[in-house]
Design a protein around this motif. Structure first.
Motif, mmCIF file in Angstrom:
data_model
loop_
_atom_site.group_PDB
_atom_site.id
_atom_site.type_symbol
_atom_site.label_atom_id
_atom_site.label_comp_id
_atom_site.label_asym_id
_atom_site.label_seq_id
_atom_site.Cartn_x
_atom_site.Cartn_y
_atom_site.Cartn_z
ATOM 1 N N ARG A 1 0.606 -1.239 -0.007
ATOM 2 C CA ARG A 1 -0.019 0.155 -0.021
ATOM 3 C C ARG A 1 0.821 1.305 0.072
ATOM 4 O O ARG A 1 0.458 2.353 -0.588
ATOM 5 N N GLY A 2 1.817 1.056 0.712
ATOM 6 C CA GLY A 2 2.829 2.397 0.615
ATOM 7 C C GLY A 2 3.343 2.620 -0.551
ATOM 8 O O GLY A 2 3.715 3.985 -0.545
ATOM 9 N N LEU A 3 3.608 1.902 -1.259
ATOM 10 C CA LEU A 3 4.087 2.137 -2.676
ATOM 11 C C LEU A 3 2.996 2.596 -3.840
ATOM 12 O O LEU A 3 3.445 3.103 -4.743
ATOM 13 N N GLU A 4 2.020 2.381 -3.229
ATOM 14 C CA GLU A 4 0.568 2.753 -4.095
ATOM 15 C C GLU A 4 0.029 4.033 -3.791
ATOM 16 O O GLU A 4 0.065 4.733 -4.653
ATOM 17 N N ARG A 5 -0.256 4.157 -2.683
ATOM 18 C CA ARG A 5 -1.022 5.523 -2.362
ATOM 19 C C ARG A 5 -0.364 5.834 -0.881
ATOM 20 O O ARG A 5 -0.505 5.211 0.112
#
Length: 744
Positions: free
Chosen positions: A250-254
């Motif tokens: 998730r941290g690499l997506e949004r």
């Protein structure tokens, strides 16, 4: 603690939930008011360096230079909970061994030195002088200094690390395994012969100037969340962020910045421009594919290559000869995906390549890192603003410890200067790394194992073999702040030496002392504690080393106890020995400290031929599948290295669980298994099989044939002989395993 469930988490990383989790961490440790006061001093010019990750600080005058990960680390250290002798009176070591890692962590701070009593199977209080005498007695009775092993955690300060390696070398050995042996060793081993330095070549300022950032094998949302702030700013100004990672993280997506009012209340920033889910271990092939696309389009930087590099022609031919079909099969990415990523790279005038342990913990990790550096070199992306190599290390001073000499293979020049400064002849024979240390302890009974911090028994591979090796020791000693698994997997005799944490005031004869650390980008700065010690019986790490050395080395010419009266004296000696630390004490006065410099950043290639080297590597031969999966071990979001803060993994939708196995949905169907079933995982290796039992199957967005599960629970599956070529880092990110339904 959350109830056990699997439930999709729809929100971005960060945001209001990060603040809620931070508050919950402070509440859980019983320090809400004290916690906020402590955090206001985190990463400040007159405060303490966060004991979490090694990501550097952007603004040393901001009142908000910490993240959820940092809050948990600070809360765990500043906790109101205490481990007194009463805990050990009420439970034997055998009974404590039955507790999980989270429960052991939750007992709180250790308050006084303890000695293992075999007759009662309990730890009992021991005076500091008696503890030092016991260690000295064991060390001096060894047939050879090489029968002692001295481990170091990456949280150890520069001052403590320098004294520690000095003591060990005066004792007569280079047995200095450390946590680098288990994480970023391949980064140094790969980069040094290629560009002349084993550290990252970028600074934070480069993140503001990069046109593209390529991220490999890394999960900053959990492992170093402050990096997300830099990625957010880069994304908002139009920088392309290209991610290569098997798992959707998730941290690499949004990301929603908790410091931004709009994002705090529901806004978010897209991080990845492109997200490529390659197969586990496919990064070498992916990097080679990007280079092949650059070369086929004639987009290499010919001027840079001619002026600064060597070996390009043969390297280029080898890449061009590699069939696209082989690159696609090895990477798990299509030709069109690789060309798409290559177009971003080619159109970028300045590119950063950053990577983490998803790259370093493989058999072919050194080759992969050298291919990533090749990727940078082919377009001149080292030594110009906004570009360079960025290995992102974990523990807050793991890079500094290596700079201070914590290394089993010390350079001759370093030993020469050390010997001159302290008037002794250092040992020259290389010592044990982590794997070799475990092998030696298993092979030869009666060794002494001393750990400066860390949780060796939980961090290491091949759990059964490692634990047996530790129990084979005559003495095990751990310098620590809190109780962990390693204190319960002990030798015939054992000591726990409780030390000050980084948030605490370190009072010595000359007054309160500060220690220094070096972050991932070679910035060195001072750290000053502000809380009262958790117990009046705690000693600082430098003081523990000095008293141990004084008790052991009765003929030493080093004034050990005088040095720790005032840590500036230690720093003066560091300045004599360690390159880059001239005028150490004076340079620390600048807010934020000082930059050590980086020769490759200046295009000063300190290699054999004074040029950056292109390094050729063939794609690894694929082993026969035989119904095996590749398992990668990962952290949960409520975890930092081996420290488990809670049982949730918020971003992956796991609540109240740790024994889970993430699996591709199609693989579940092929196996005839279902979500929510329990399985055993068995690793298959040349020396036999190892099984870890009862893991919950959780469907996840991960490539077919790939699995992920948390460590240390799955460390038992990693064979001791499965390690990186050249660097010997455990190959914990590519374990061949099979699954079988668990039978109660």
């Amino acid at each position: 603690m959350s109830s056990k469930r699997i439930a999709y988490y729809p929100k971005p990383a960060g945001g209001l939930d990060a603040l809620k989790a931070s508050l919950a961490a402070l509440q859980g440790q019983g320090i809400v008011a004290k916690g906020f006061a402590t955090l206001s001093h985190a990463n400040q010019p007159t405060g303490f360096d966060c004991p979490g990750c090694a990501w550097p600080d952007r603004n040393h005058h901001s009142s908000f230079e910490y993240c959820e990960n940092g809050v948990k680390a600070v809360a765990a250290e500043a906790t109101s909970h205490r481990v007194t002798p009463a805990l050990f009176n009420g439970a034997t070591v055998t009974e404590l061994m039955a507790q999980d890692d989270y429960t052991l962590e939750s007992h709180g701070r250790l308050t006084e030195p303890m000695r293992y009593d075999a007759a009662t199977d309990r730890y009992v209080p021991v005076a500091w002088a008696e503890a030092f005498a016991l260690v000295a007695q064991h060390l001096n009775a060894l047939p050879s200094p090489d029968d002692a092993i001295f481990y170091t955690s990456g949280r150890t300060s520069n001052e403590a690390a320098f004294l520690y390696q000095l003591f060990i070398r005066e004792f007569g050995t280079n047995n200095l395994p450390d946590c680098s042996n288990m994480c970023h060793e391949p980064s140094g081993v790969g980069m040094r012969p290629q560009i002349g330095v084993g550290k990252g070549t970028v600074t934070l300022d480069d993140f503001t100037k990069a046109d593209a950032i390529f991220i490999f094998g890394q999960n900053p949302g959990t492992n170093h969340p402050r990096m997300l702030g830099e990625l957010r700013e880069a994304s908002k100004r139009g920088c392309k962020i290209v991610v290569f990672n098997p798992l959707r993280e998730r941290g690499l997506e949004r990301f929603a910045d908790p410091k931004n009012p709009v994002e705090l209340m529901g806004g978010e920033t897209k991080i990845a421009s492109q997200y490529y889910q390659l197969r586990i271990g496919g990064d070498l092939a992916a990097a080679k594919g990007l280079i092949k696309a650059v070369l086929e389009q004639g987009a290499q930087d010919r001027k840079f290559i001619a002026e600064h590099t060597e070996g390009f022609e043969s390297f280029m031919q080898g890449v061009l000869d590699e069939p696209w079909a082989d690159i696609e099969a090895a990477s798990g990415l299509s030709h069109s995906q690789l060309l798409e990523a290559a177009r971003i790279y080619i159109t970028s005038n300045a590119t950063i390549c950053t990577w983490g342990m998803g790259i370093t913990q493989h058999k072919h990790s050194v080759a992969t890192i050298q291919m990533l550096v090749n990727l940078l070199l082919v377009r001149g992306n080292i030594g110009k603003p906004g570009a360079g190599a960025c290995p992102v290390r974990g523990h807050s001073n793991v890079q500094g410890d290596r700079t201070m000499g914590i290394y089993e293979k010390p350079a001759e020049a370093f030993l020469d200067k050390l010997g001159k400064a302290f008037d002794f002849e250092p040992p020259r024979e290389h010592g044990y790394d982590v794997v070799a240390a475990i092998e030696a302890m298993a092979r030869e009974p009666g060794k002494v194992f001393f750990a400066m911090g860390g949780n060796f028994a939980a961090a290491t591979p091949d759990t059964e073999a490692t634990w047996a090796a530790l129990r084979n020791c005559a003495l095990t000693v751990h310098v620590t702040t809190k109780l962990n698994r390693s204190h319960l997997v002990h030798g015939k005799e054992a000591l726990i030496m409780p030390c000050l944490g980084r948030t605490e005031i370190d009072q010595q004869a000359a007054g309160p002392q500060g220690v220094t650390v070096e972050d991932s980008m070679s910035m060195v700065h001072i750290s000053l504690g502000m809380n009262a010690p958790a117990s009046p019986q705690l000693m600082s790490e430098p003081a523990i080393v000095a008293h141990l050395a004084a008790a052991t080395l009765t003929r030493s010419k080093t004034p050990w106890l005088w040095l720790v009266e005032d840590y500036s004296r230690i720093r003066d000696k560091i300045a004599e020995v360690v390159d880059g630390f001239a005028d150490f004490n004076a340079r620390l006065k600048a807010p934020g400290g000082f930059y050590l410099g980086n020769s490759a950043r200046e295009r000063n290639w300190q290699t054999l031929n004074n040029r950056a080297q292109f390094k050729s590597h063939r794609l690894p031969e694929e082993e026969a599948a035989n119904q095996l999966f590749k398992l990668m071990t990962v952290r949960s979001h409520d975890q930092y290295n081996t420290t488990v803060y809670g049982m949730d993994d918020r971003y992956r939708g796991v609540w109240g669980h740790r024994r889970v196995c993430f699996i591709n949905r199609d693989d579940l169907i092929k196996l005839g298994f279902g979500a929510g079933q329990w399985v055993d995982m068995t690793s298959v290796w040349a020396d036999g099989e190892r099984t870890a039992r009862r893991f919950l199957l959780v469907p996840y967005d991960i490539p077919a044939g790939c699995l992920a599960s948390y460590f240390p629970e799955t460390n038992a599956l990693v064979p001791l002989s499965a390690f990186a070529d050249e660097a010997r880092t455990p190959a914990s990110k590519s374990i061949p395993v099979r699954l079988s339904l668990h039978v109660e």
